[in-house]
Design a protein around this motif. Structure first.
Motif, PDB file in Angstrom:
ATOM      1  N   GLY A 251     -19.864  -1.718 -16.170  1.00  0.00           N
ATOM      2  CA  GLY A 251     -21.301  -1.606 -16.377  1.00  0.00           C
ATOM      3  C   GLY A 251     -21.637  -0.620 -17.482  1.00  0.00           C
ATOM      4  O   GLY A 251     -22.529  -0.861 -18.313  1.00  0.00           O
ATOM      5  N   LYS A 252     -20.882   0.480 -17.541  1.00  0.00           N
ATOM      6  CA  LYS A 252     -21.112   1.488 -18.586  1.00  0.00           C
ATOM      7  C   LYS A 252     -20.679   0.978 -19.958  1.00  0.00           C
ATOM      8  O   LYS A 252     -21.289   1.311 -20.983  1.00  0.00           O
ATOM      9  CB  LYS A 252     -20.369   2.776 -18.231  1.00  0.00           C
ATOM     10  N   ILE A 253     -19.609   0.178 -19.997  1.00  0.00           N
ATOM     11  CA  ILE A 253     -19.160  -0.403 -21.273  1.00  0.00           C
ATOM     12  C   ILE A 253     -20.227  -1.350 -21.820  1.00  0.00           C
ATOM     13  O   ILE A 253     -20.568  -1.322 -23.006  1.00  0.00           O
ATOM     14  CB  ILE A 253     -17.818  -1.139 -21.094  1.00  0.00           C
ATOM     15  N   ILE A 254     -20.766  -2.177 -20.941  1.00  0.00           N
ATOM     16  CA  ILE A 254     -21.802  -3.130 -21.361  1.00  0.00           C
ATOM     17  C   ILE A 254     -23.053  -2.391 -21.833  1.00  0.00           C
ATOM     18  O   ILE A 254     -23.687  -2.764 -22.825  1.00  0.00           O
ATOM     19  CB  ILE A 254     -22.142  -4.093 -20.209  1.00  0.00           C
ATOM     20  N   ALA A 255     -23.407  -1.317 -21.106  1.00  0.00           N
ATOM     21  CA  ALA A 255     -24.619  -0.569 -21.450  1.00  0.00           C
ATOM     22  C   ALA A 255     -24.470   0.201 -22.769  1.00  0.00           C
ATOM     23  O   ALA A 255     -25.402   0.295 -23.557  1.00  0.00           O
ATOM     24  CB  ALA A 255     -24.975   0.389 -20.324  1.00  0.00           C
TER      25      ALA A 255
ATOM     26  N   MET B  15     -12.648   3.361 -21.786  1.00  0.00           N
ATOM     27  CA  MET B  15     -12.173   3.288 -20.400  1.00  0.00           C
ATOM     28  C   MET B  15     -11.216   4.426 -20.088  1.00  0.00           C
ATOM     29  O   MET B  15     -11.277   5.037 -19.015  1.00  0.00           O
ATOM     30  CB  MET B  15     -11.480   1.940 -20.152  1.00  0.00           C
ATOM     31  N   ALA B  16     -10.327   4.733 -21.043  1.00  0.00           N
ATOM     32  CA  ALA B  16      -9.358   5.815 -20.831  1.00  0.00           C
ATOM     33  C   ALA B  16     -10.079   7.147 -20.650  1.00  0.00           C
ATOM     34  O   ALA B  16      -9.763   7.926 -19.735  1.00  0.00           O
ATOM     35  CB  ALA B  16      -8.390   5.891 -22.012  1.00  0.00           C
ATOM     36  N   ASP B  17     -11.071   7.402 -21.508  1.00  0.00           N
ATOM     37  CA  ASP B  17     -11.839   8.643 -21.411  1.00  0.00           C
ATOM     38  C   ASP B  17     -12.624   8.696 -20.103  1.00  0.00           C
ATOM     39  O   ASP B  17     -12.756   9.762 -19.474  1.00  0.00           O
ATOM     40  CB  ASP B  17     -12.809   8.771 -22.592  1.00  0.00           C
TER      41      ASP B  17
ATOM     42  N   GLY C 291     -12.403  -1.566  -6.702  1.00  0.00           N
ATOM     43  CA  GLY C 291     -13.420  -2.522  -7.134  1.00  0.00           C
ATOM     44  C   GLY C 291     -14.699  -1.832  -7.587  1.00  0.00           C
ATOM     45  O   GLY C 291     -15.269  -2.180  -8.628  1.00  0.00           O
ATOM     46  N   THR C 292     -15.123  -0.835  -6.839  1.00  0.00           N
ATOM     47  CA  THR C 292     -16.345  -0.103  -7.182  1.00  0.00           C
ATOM     48  C   THR C 292     -16.194   0.623  -8.514  1.00  0.00           C
ATOM     49  O   THR C 292     -17.093   0.612  -9.356  1.00  0.00           O
ATOM     50  CB  THR C 292     -16.683   0.919  -6.077  1.00  0.00           C
ATOM     51  N   CYS C 293     -15.015   1.262  -8.706  1.00  0.00           N
ATOM     52  CA  CYS C 293     -14.762   1.994  -9.958  1.00  0.00           C
ATOM     53  C   CYS C 293     -14.761   1.049 -11.158  1.00  0.00           C
ATOM     54  O   CYS C 293     -15.317   1.371 -12.218  1.00  0.00           O
ATOM     55  CB  CYS C 293     -13.417   2.726  -9.876  1.00  0.00           C
ATOM     56  N   MET C 294     -14.150  -0.126 -10.991  1.00  0.00           N
ATOM     57  CA  MET C 294     -14.081  -1.069 -12.099  1.00  0.00           C
ATOM     58  C   MET C 294     -15.474  -1.620 -12.441  1.00  0.00           C
ATOM     59  O   MET C 294     -15.813  -1.776 -13.616  1.00  0.00           O
ATOM     60  CB  MET C 294     -13.130  -2.225 -11.749  1.00  0.00           C
ATOM     61  N   LYS C 295     -16.272  -1.899 -11.414  1.00  0.00           N
ATOM     62  CA  LYS C 295     -17.643  -2.374 -11.659  1.00  0.00           C
ATOM     63  C   LYS C 295     -18.440  -1.310 -12.404  1.00  0.00           C
ATOM     64  O   LYS C 295     -19.221  -1.614 -13.307  1.00  0.00           O
ATOM     65  CB  LYS C 295     -18.329  -2.698 -10.336  1.00  0.00           C
ATOM     66  N   ASP C 296     -18.217  -0.053 -12.019  1.00  0.00           N
ATOM     67  CA  ASP C 296     -18.955   1.043 -12.639  1.00  0.00           C
ATOM     68  C   ASP C 296     -18.599   1.183 -14.111  1.00  0.00           C
ATOM     69  O   ASP C 296     -19.478   1.276 -14.972  1.00  0.00           O
ATOM     70  CB  ASP C 296     -18.648   2.347 -11.896  1.00  0.00           C
ATOM     71  N   VAL C 297     -17.304   1.189 -14.410  1.00  0.00           N
ATOM     72  CA  VAL C 297     -16.889   1.378 -15.802  1.00  0.00           C
ATOM     73  C   VAL C 297     -17.278   0.179 -16.660  1.00  0.00           C
ATOM     74  O   VAL C 297     -17.694   0.331 -17.814  1.00  0.00           O
ATOM     75  CB  VAL C 297     -15.371   1.663 -15.901  1.00  0.00           C
TER      76      VAL C 297
END
Length: 266
Positions: free
Chosen positions: A36-40, A50-52, A28-34
Protein backbone atom coordinates in the motif's frame (compact mmCIF):
# COMPACT_ATOMS: atom_id res chain seq x y z
CA UNK A 1 4.20 -53.77 18.23
CA UNK A 2 3.23 -50.62 20.14
CA UNK A 3 3.67 -47.25 18.50
CA UNK A 4 6.54 -45.60 20.39
CA UNK A 5 6.13 -42.16 18.86
CA UNK A 6 5.92 -39.33 21.38
CA UNK A 7 2.43 -37.95 21.84
CA UNK A 8 1.71 -34.50 20.47
CA UNK A 9 4.69 -34.68 18.12
CA UNK A 10 4.89 -32.32 15.13
CA UNK A 11 3.61 -35.11 12.87
CA UNK A 12 0.50 -35.56 15.02
CA UNK A 13 -0.50 -31.90 14.97
CA UNK A 14 -3.06 -30.78 12.38
CA UNK A 15 -1.34 -28.99 9.51
CA UNK A 16 -2.33 -25.34 9.20
CA UNK A 17 -3.29 -23.90 5.84
CA UNK A 18 -1.20 -21.29 4.03
CA UNK A 19 -3.74 -18.64 4.97
CA UNK A 20 -3.67 -19.65 8.65
CA UNK A 21 0.12 -19.51 8.65
CA UNK A 22 0.15 -16.02 7.12
CA UNK A 23 -2.44 -14.77 9.63
CA UNK A 24 -0.60 -16.29 12.60
CA UNK A 25 2.78 -14.90 11.57
CA UNK A 26 1.32 -11.48 10.58
CA UNK A 27 3.20 -11.69 7.27
CA UNK A 28 0.09 -11.00 5.22
CA UNK A 29 -0.65 -7.79 7.09
CA UNK A 30 2.95 -6.56 6.72
CA UNK A 31 2.97 -7.28 2.99
CA UNK A 32 -0.36 -5.48 2.46
CA UNK A 33 1.00 -2.51 4.38
CA UNK A 34 4.24 -2.21 2.42
CA UNK A 35 2.47 -2.71 -0.93
CA UNK A 36 0.00 0.00 0.00
CA UNK A 37 2.86 2.38 0.80
CA UNK A 38 4.63 1.54 -2.48
CA UNK A 39 1.48 2.32 -4.46
CA UNK A 40 0.91 5.54 -2.51
CA UNK A 41 4.53 6.78 -2.79
CA UNK A 42 5.50 5.44 -6.26
CA UNK A 43 9.25 5.18 -5.43
CA UNK A 44 11.77 5.00 -8.28
CA UNK A 45 13.25 1.82 -6.81
CA UNK A 46 10.42 -0.21 -5.20
CA UNK A 47 12.78 -3.03 -4.12
CA UNK A 48 15.08 -0.63 -2.25
CA UNK A 49 11.98 1.01 -0.76
CA UNK A 50 10.84 -2.40 0.56
CA UNK A 51 14.27 -3.12 2.03
CA UNK A 52 14.33 0.24 3.83
CA UNK A 53 10.77 -0.30 5.02
CA UNK A 54 11.51 -3.65 6.65
CA UNK A 55 14.74 -2.32 8.20
CA UNK A 56 12.86 0.57 9.80
CA UNK A 57 10.05 -1.80 10.84
CA UNK A 58 12.50 -3.98 12.79
CA UNK A 59 14.03 -0.91 14.46
CA UNK A 60 10.58 0.52 15.16
CA UNK A 61 9.38 -2.69 16.83
CA UNK A 62 12.44 -2.71 19.05
CA UNK A 63 11.95 0.92 20.08
CA UNK A 64 8.24 0.40 20.79
CA UNK A 65 9.07 -2.60 23.00
CA UNK A 66 11.56 -0.48 24.95
CA UNK A 67 9.08 2.39 25.29
CA UNK A 68 6.35 0.02 26.50
CA UNK A 69 8.70 -1.49 29.07
CA UNK A 70 9.50 1.98 30.43
CA UNK A 71 5.80 2.78 30.78
CA UNK A 72 4.77 -0.44 32.54
CA UNK A 73 7.70 -0.31 34.98
CA UNK A 74 5.61 1.57 37.54
CA UNK A 75 1.96 2.33 38.28
CA UNK A 76 0.49 5.45 36.72
CA UNK A 77 -0.35 6.85 40.18
CA UNK A 78 3.30 7.19 41.17
CA UNK A 79 5.27 10.43 40.48
CA UNK A 80 8.03 8.56 38.62
CA UNK A 81 5.47 7.52 36.00
CA UNK A 82 5.68 10.97 34.37
CA UNK A 83 9.46 10.62 34.10
CA UNK A 84 9.12 7.18 32.50
CA UNK A 85 6.57 8.48 29.98
CA UNK A 86 8.93 11.29 28.99
CA UNK A 87 11.75 8.74 28.55
CA UNK A 88 9.46 6.56 26.42
CA UNK A 89 8.62 9.57 24.24
CA UNK A 90 12.32 10.39 23.77
CA UNK A 91 13.03 6.73 22.96
CA UNK A 92 10.46 6.72 20.14
CA UNK A 93 11.87 9.97 18.77
CA UNK A 94 14.99 7.99 17.81
CA UNK A 95 13.04 6.15 15.12
CA UNK A 96 13.99 6.84 11.50
CA UNK A 97 10.33 7.71 10.91
CA UNK A 98 10.84 10.88 12.97
CA UNK A 99 13.21 12.62 10.57
CA UNK A 100 12.20 16.28 10.14
CA UNK A 101 9.29 15.80 12.58
CA UNK A 102 8.77 17.86 15.73
CA UNK A 103 7.32 14.99 17.73
CA UNK A 104 6.81 11.23 17.54
CA UNK A 105 5.62 9.76 14.23
CA UNK A 106 1.94 8.79 14.31
CA UNK A 107 2.61 5.23 13.13
CA UNK A 108 5.07 4.62 15.98
CA UNK A 109 2.74 6.18 18.54
CA UNK A 110 -0.19 4.04 17.34
CA UNK A 111 1.91 0.88 17.58
CA UNK A 112 2.81 1.72 21.19
CA UNK A 113 -0.83 2.39 22.07
CA UNK A 114 -1.84 -0.94 20.55
CA UNK A 115 0.93 -2.69 22.52
CA UNK A 116 -0.32 -1.14 25.76
CA UNK A 117 -3.91 -2.30 25.24
CA UNK A 118 -3.28 -5.59 23.44
CA UNK A 119 -4.80 -7.60 26.33
CA UNK A 120 -8.03 -5.56 26.36
CA UNK A 121 -11.22 -7.10 24.97
CA UNK A 122 -11.21 -6.50 21.20
CA UNK A 123 -14.39 -4.41 21.23
CA UNK A 124 -13.08 -2.18 24.02
CA UNK A 125 -9.68 -1.78 22.35
CA UNK A 126 -11.22 -0.79 19.01
CA UNK A 127 -13.51 1.79 20.62
CA UNK A 128 -10.59 3.29 22.53
CA UNK A 129 -8.33 3.41 19.46
CA UNK A 130 -10.96 5.37 17.55
CA UNK A 131 -10.61 8.04 20.24
CA UNK A 132 -6.85 8.22 20.83
CA UNK A 133 -5.11 7.01 17.63
CA UNK A 134 -3.42 9.62 15.44
CA UNK A 135 -2.80 9.86 11.70
CA UNK A 136 0.13 7.74 10.49
CA UNK A 137 2.28 10.58 9.20
CA UNK A 138 1.53 13.32 11.72
CA UNK A 139 3.87 14.53 14.46
CA UNK A 140 2.41 13.57 17.84
CA UNK A 141 3.18 16.15 20.52
CA UNK A 142 4.18 15.13 24.03
CA UNK A 143 0.84 16.27 25.52
CA UNK A 144 -1.17 14.06 23.15
CA UNK A 145 1.30 11.19 23.64
CA UNK A 146 1.10 11.38 27.44
CA UNK A 147 -2.69 11.61 27.38
CA UNK A 148 -3.01 8.49 25.19
CA UNK A 149 -0.56 6.47 27.29
CA UNK A 150 -2.19 7.53 30.56
CA UNK A 151 -5.66 6.64 29.25
CA UNK A 152 -4.50 3.10 28.38
CA UNK A 153 -2.98 2.60 31.83
CA UNK A 154 -6.07 3.89 33.66
CA UNK A 155 -8.40 1.78 31.50
CA UNK A 156 -6.34 -1.31 32.33
CA UNK A 157 -7.04 -0.74 36.04
CA UNK A 158 -10.66 0.05 35.27
CA UNK A 159 -11.10 -3.28 33.46
CA UNK A 160 -9.80 -5.16 36.50
CA UNK A 161 -12.29 -3.34 38.73
CA UNK A 162 -15.13 -4.07 36.29
CA UNK A 163 -14.32 -7.78 36.39
CA UNK A 164 -14.15 -7.71 40.20
CA UNK A 165 -17.52 -5.93 40.35
CA UNK A 166 -19.10 -8.43 37.95
CA UNK A 167 -17.85 -11.36 40.03
CA UNK A 168 -19.33 -9.69 43.12
CA UNK A 169 -22.71 -9.46 41.36
CA UNK A 170 -22.52 -13.07 40.13
CA UNK A 171 -24.26 -14.45 43.22
CA UNK A 172 -24.80 -17.90 41.69
CA UNK A 173 -21.20 -18.13 40.38
CA UNK A 174 -22.39 -19.22 36.94
CA UNK A 175 -20.67 -16.50 34.94
CA UNK A 176 -23.96 -14.65 34.47
CA UNK A 177 -25.62 -11.83 36.40
CA UNK A 178 -29.23 -10.71 36.53
CA UNK A 179 -29.76 -7.95 33.97
CA UNK A 180 -31.84 -5.80 36.32
CA UNK A 181 -29.00 -5.79 38.86
CA UNK A 182 -26.39 -5.01 36.19
CA UNK A 183 -28.52 -2.23 34.73
CA UNK A 184 -28.88 -0.65 38.17
CA UNK A 185 -25.11 -0.66 38.72
CA UNK A 186 -24.44 0.63 35.20
CA UNK A 187 -26.88 3.49 35.70
CA UNK A 188 -25.12 4.39 38.94
CA UNK A 189 -21.75 4.27 37.19
CA UNK A 190 -22.88 6.43 34.27
CA UNK A 191 -24.38 8.97 36.67
CA UNK A 192 -21.08 9.19 38.53
CA UNK A 193 -18.98 9.53 35.38
CA UNK A 194 -21.31 12.20 34.04
CA UNK A 195 -20.89 14.37 37.13
CA UNK A 196 -19.19 17.74 36.90
CA UNK A 197 -15.77 17.14 38.48
CA UNK A 198 -15.14 20.88 38.95
CA UNK A 199 -17.98 21.07 41.46
CA UNK A 200 -16.94 19.90 44.95
CA UNK A 201 -20.51 18.87 45.82
CA UNK A 202 -20.74 16.75 42.67
CA UNK A 203 -17.42 15.04 43.50
CA UNK A 204 -18.77 14.03 46.91
CA UNK A 205 -21.99 12.75 45.29
CA UNK A 206 -19.98 10.67 42.80
CA UNK A 207 -17.97 9.11 45.60
CA UNK A 208 -21.18 8.17 47.41
CA UNK A 209 -22.79 6.74 44.26
CA UNK A 210 -19.92 4.30 43.73
CA UNK A 211 -19.30 3.63 47.43
CA UNK A 212 -20.65 0.60 49.35
CA UNK A 213 -23.71 2.47 50.68
CA UNK A 214 -24.69 3.92 47.30
CA UNK A 215 -24.28 0.59 45.49
CA UNK A 216 -26.12 -1.31 48.21
CA UNK A 217 -29.07 1.08 47.88
CA UNK A 218 -29.47 0.59 44.10
CA UNK A 219 -28.86 -3.17 44.31
CA UNK A 220 -31.48 -3.51 47.03
CA UNK A 221 -34.04 -1.67 44.88
CA UNK A 222 -33.16 -3.74 41.79
CA UNK A 223 -33.49 -7.07 43.56
CA UNK A 224 -36.89 -6.14 44.99
CA UNK A 225 -38.37 -5.45 41.57
CA UNK A 226 -40.93 -7.99 40.36
CA UNK A 227 -39.54 -8.99 36.95
CA UNK A 228 -41.37 -11.64 34.95
CA UNK A 229 -38.65 -12.06 32.34
CA UNK A 230 -35.31 -13.11 33.76
CA UNK A 231 -32.42 -12.16 31.50
CA UNK A 232 -28.72 -12.26 32.21
CA UNK A 233 -25.52 -10.35 31.52
CA UNK A 234 -22.23 -12.05 30.76
CA UNK A 235 -18.89 -10.56 31.78
CA UNK A 236 -18.27 -9.58 28.14
CA UNK A 237 -21.58 -7.70 27.94
CA UNK A 238 -21.10 -6.01 31.31
CA UNK A 239 -17.51 -4.99 30.43
CA UNK A 240 -18.60 -3.51 27.10
CA UNK A 241 -21.29 -1.38 28.78
CA UNK A 242 -19.00 -0.21 31.58
CA UNK A 243 -16.20 0.68 29.16
CA UNK A 244 -18.60 2.54 26.88
CA UNK A 245 -19.29 4.89 29.79
CA UNK A 246 -15.55 5.29 30.44
CA UNK A 247 -14.51 5.84 26.82
CA UNK A 248 -17.26 8.41 26.34
CA UNK A 249 -15.34 10.61 28.81
CA UNK A 250 -11.99 10.21 26.99
CA UNK A 251 -10.93 13.26 24.99
CA UNK A 252 -10.66 12.70 21.25
CA UNK A 253 -7.07 13.04 20.04
CA UNK A 254 -8.28 15.33 17.24
CA UNK A 255 -9.84 17.71 19.78
CA UNK A 256 -6.61 17.75 21.77
CA UNK A 257 -4.58 18.62 18.68
CA UNK A 258 -6.96 21.46 17.84
CA UNK A 259 -6.72 22.80 21.39
CA UNK A 260 -2.91 22.74 21.23
CA UNK A 261 -2.92 24.64 17.92
CA UNK A 262 -5.22 27.30 19.34
CA UNK A 263 -3.01 27.61 22.42
CA UNK A 264 0.09 28.13 20.26
CA UNK A 265 -1.63 30.82 18.20
CA UNK A 266 -2.51 32.89 21.27
Amino acid sequence: MADKRKPNSADDRPQESDRQFLERSNVGTCMKDVLGKIIANRPEDPIAFMADYFDSLEEQTSLVARARQLIIMTHHSRPVFDINVRMAYETLQKSKCNKKLHGVNGTVYNELIRALCRDFPTLVMNRLLRKIECLDFEAVTYDVFKSGVFTCCVLEDYLKLVEYLFNSLDFTKTGKCDKAVCDAVLEQLKTSLASNKTDARKIVESGYNLGPDGLFHVLDKAMKRDTHISTAFTLEMFTAECCEAFIAKVKDARDQRSAIKVKKLR
